[in-house]
Enzyme design. Structure first.
Site, short mmCIF file in Angstrom:
data_model
loop_
_atom_site.label_atom_id
_atom_site.label_comp_id
_atom_site.label_asym_id
_atom_site.label_seq_id
_atom_site.Cartn_x
_atom_site.Cartn_y
_atom_site.Cartn_z
N SER A 182 35.13 -47.32 17.56
CA SER A 182 34.35 -47.88 18.67
C SER A 182 33.02 -47.14 18.82
CB SER A 182 35.19 -47.83 19.95
OG SER A 182 34.57 -48.55 20.99
N HIS A 220 40.81 -54.57 19.56
CA HIS A 220 39.90 -53.44 19.42
C HIS A 220 40.62 -52.08 19.41
CE1 HIS A 220 36.01 -51.50 19.48
NE2 HIS A 220 36.34 -50.81 20.56
N ASP A 228 36.99 -58.78 17.67
CA ASP A 228 38.22 -58.03 17.93
C ASP A 228 38.52 -57.92 19.41
OD1 ASP A 228 36.44 -56.17 18.93
OD2 ASP A 228 36.97 -54.56 17.55
#
Length: 675
Positions: free
Chosen positions: A259, A630, A577
């Site tokens: 991320s 994610h 995602d």
């Protein structure tokens, strides 16, 4: 003394001359009083309902957690196998059987909000919380201290300590919150909710341990350069990588950012080779000597539209839906705590959030009338079935044109209309005034109370905001925040990367304004999930006038036609995602860095590895082993297997090269970027 005492009359004993009518009236009055008392007991307030609901949720959660921890470790697997059949071996077990063993040291770089933060110094309301987690873990100590006896209900104490100084972006006076260190910093976000734990456990299966694994935890609230200024985090990462390489036979490190950690490590790669005092002084070949591969998971290379809605109105799709279902909970003063307003005040002090504002402007994200994903259709299989062939045999999609380039639209009709059908009134330079909030709001408010009705109206009358307008919009509604952000981040496209100005750290986390290191043997992977609807653009509306309110909110009544519409609850979605669109995760490895380009002058090898989302078959699978979401992708067996193979010595070509399920290459070709 008399031997016979008079017997005291019983309370229930009736006087001989009592009137029957009086007795009946007395009985009736007693029954009435009893009924009133019973009625008083049955009164149920809204506060009682909230407390009862929260108590039930907590009780059920802790009961299930206790039962889960109390049962034998093999029991869930036994039940699952009884229902679905034998489960495949975890990747670590499978690869250990194939003979793979520990080789390259690995470094984990967590993303925003997934790593723990603990208190080192605080105000009186946080007494007793020294080195207790304010973020991550069970939050149990925070709840006990901030909400327990003697403190009253004090969620504001937590907000106060999690906020940074609105002027400097560093610690407020008298408060020191610091990142937790070690693998425990981000293995689990909360009990039962893994982040890095599954990957760590599988790496351990082939021989990894703490001397060959390092969690590069940092204070994810700070701007990237400020993590070095305050905590010397970048220097610590550099030293740990050098130590791990030196103590592991000279084998280079495999870096695994997730991320926002992807952007943070991009900044690190520029910092480590830049001369002091701005950089780490590691020489121009430091990355070539110390890094084998950077395996980016769910990387928001080009930013995320979700960051815009978060900064603009403290919303994302899930919060907007919850707000629509129960507006009183988030919008009103609940227990003297205006939830969204305080969240906005707190998160707008976190400079790191501005690192994820979309980069590249309309060149990357599209304009009023176009976008790279403009004919995307949510149902992939249905899209193929609905495609028709023209006379030349090429596919012609019947999917409806969607204006994804309009990241914010005020009204569904504006989002779908032709540009000639609506008028935009310029908001830049509009006069602010007619203050909407009184002085009682200033302890909760951020910068909207300074805009006034004139400024709010000007924002709405501009109608449509593209990626080229977003920065001006945020400068208009949050000038203090963007003033800090403009010191640390940039969002453009470089004309000449040899210009000395790009040696400044504000450009180091933007892949369109920086060069990759001179490390031709290094590899860069972009690994992300696909097949999950992901936020791309928003339909907004003005909220009714009120004190201390957020004047803009996502219009959850805006829905498209049909079940497969990409517009639902005021949010346009594309492939991704759930957090990062495919365009942001994949473009740089698909085109921007592919081969030798001005952004990748040494020709570092780039690979795209997409993982098609498959939800868990049943609740016993937890968050699943094939998820593309994610965070849940961190437990995806295919992704973990790819990481372990590279850590054990494999190259991108040995993995099979690119693995693509989306239209990332087609979308990338639509973007006209000089390479």
């Amino acid at each position: 003394m008399p031997l016979i005492r008079r017997r005291k009359g019983s309370e229930n004993e009736k006087p001989p001359n009592s009137d029957p009518n009086e007795e009946e009236e007395e009985d009736a009055s007693k029954k009435k009083i009893r009924r009133n008392k019973d009625g008083e007991k049955k009164k149920w307030s809204c506060v009682d309902s909230c407390c009862w609901f929260v108590g039930c949720v907590c009780t059920v959660w802790w009961t299930l957690l206790f039962l889960y921890n109390a049962m034998p470790a093999s029991f869930p697997q036994y039940v699952t196998e009884a229902i679905t059949g034998p489960l495949p071996d975890p990747p670590g077990v499978k690869l250990h059987k194939e003979g793979l063993r520990v080789k390259h040291p690995v470094v984990f770089v967590p993303g925003i909000v997934t790593a723990g933060l603990e208190l080192w110094e605080g105000h009186h309301c946080a007494e007793g919380l020294f080195r207790k987690r304010l973020w991550g873990g069970t939050f149990g100590e925070v709840y006990k201290r901030c909400y327990g006896e003697g403190n009253g209900v004090r969620p504001l104490c937590w907000v106060e300590h999690m906020s940074l100084d609105n002027e400097t972006g560093l610690d407020p006076s008298g408060i020191r919150v610091r990142p937790v260190s070690g693998l425990v910093a981000a293995d689990y976000f909360a009990p039962g909710y893994f982040v890095w734990a599954v990957l760590i456990a599988n790496l351990a299966r082939i021989g990894y341990e703490e001397k060959t694994m390092y969690m590069a935890s940092y204070d994810w609230r700070l701007s990237f350069q400020n993590t070095e200024v305050r905590d010397q985090t970048l220097s610590r990462i550099k030293s740990n990588i050098e130590l791990m390489v030196a103590t592991n036979g000279g084998n280079k490190a495999v870096i695994i950012p997730h991320s926002m950690g992807v952007l943070y490590f991009m900044h690190f790669m520029k910092w480590v080779e830049a001369p002091p005092p701005m950089g780490g002084g590691g020489e121009p070949d430091w990355c070539a000597r110390h890094i084998k591969a950077v395996m980016n998971i769910g990387g928001p290379f080009l930013g995320v539209p979700k960051a815009i809605s978060g900064l603009f109105s403290t919303e994302a799709r899930d919060i907007a839906v919850a707000r629509a279902i129960a507006p009183g909970v988030l919008d009103k003063d609940l227990f003297r705590f205006q939830t969204l307003q305080h969240m906005m005040k707190m998160t707008r002090t976190w400079d790191s959030t501005m690192s994820m504002i979309p980069k590249g402007g309309e060149t990357i994200w599209g304009g009023i009338n176009w976008s790279p994903e403009e004919f995307y259709f949510p149902g992939k299989k249905r899209q193929r079935n609905n495609d028709t062939h023209d006379e030349t045999g090429s596919l012609v999609s019947q999917a409806k044109h969607v204006n994804y380039g309009r990241i914010i639209s005020f009204g569904k009709d504006v989002a779908e209309a032709q540009p000639s059908e609506f008028e935009r009134i310029e908001f830049r330079g509009a006069v602010k005034g007619n203050n909407v909030a009184n002085s009682t709001c200033r302890d909760v408010w951020t910068e909207y109370h300074e805009m006034g009705f004139g400024g709010i109206k000007a924002v709405a009358e501009y109608k449509v905001y593209t990626a080229g307008d977003i920065l001006d919009l945020l400068h208009f509604v949050a000038p203090k925040m963007l003033a800090r952000g403009s010191i640390h981040f940039s969002y453009g496209i470089a004309d000449n990367l040899d210009d000395p100005k790009y040696q400044h750290y504000k450009y180091w986390s933007n892949p369109l304004e920086m060069k990759l290191p001179n490390a031709p043997d290094m590899e860069i992977y972009s690994m992300y999930g696909v097949g999950v609807p992901t936020e791309r653009a928003y339909v907004y509306r003005l909220t009714p006038s009120a004190e201390c309110y957020i004047p803009f909110q996502i219009d959850t009544t805006a829905d498209g036609e049909g079940e497969d519409s990409c517009l639902k609850d005021g949010v346009f979605t594309v492939d991704g995602d759930e957090t990062v669109p495919v365009l942001s995760s994949g473009f740089m490895c698909a085109k921007g860095w592919r081969g030798k380009t001005r952004f990748n002058p040494s020709g570092i090898g780039t690979y795209i590895r997409e993982y098609d989302h498959a939800p868990p078959a049943n609740f016993l699978e937890g968050r699943g082993t094939q998820s593309g979401a994610h965070v849940d992708i961190m437990g995806n067996f295919a992704l973990i297997e790819d990481i372990i193979r590279v850590a054990a010595g494999a190259t991108g070509e040995e993995l099979g090269g690119d693995q693509v399920h989306s239209d990332i290459f087609k979308w990338s070709e639509k973007i006209k970027l000089r390479l």
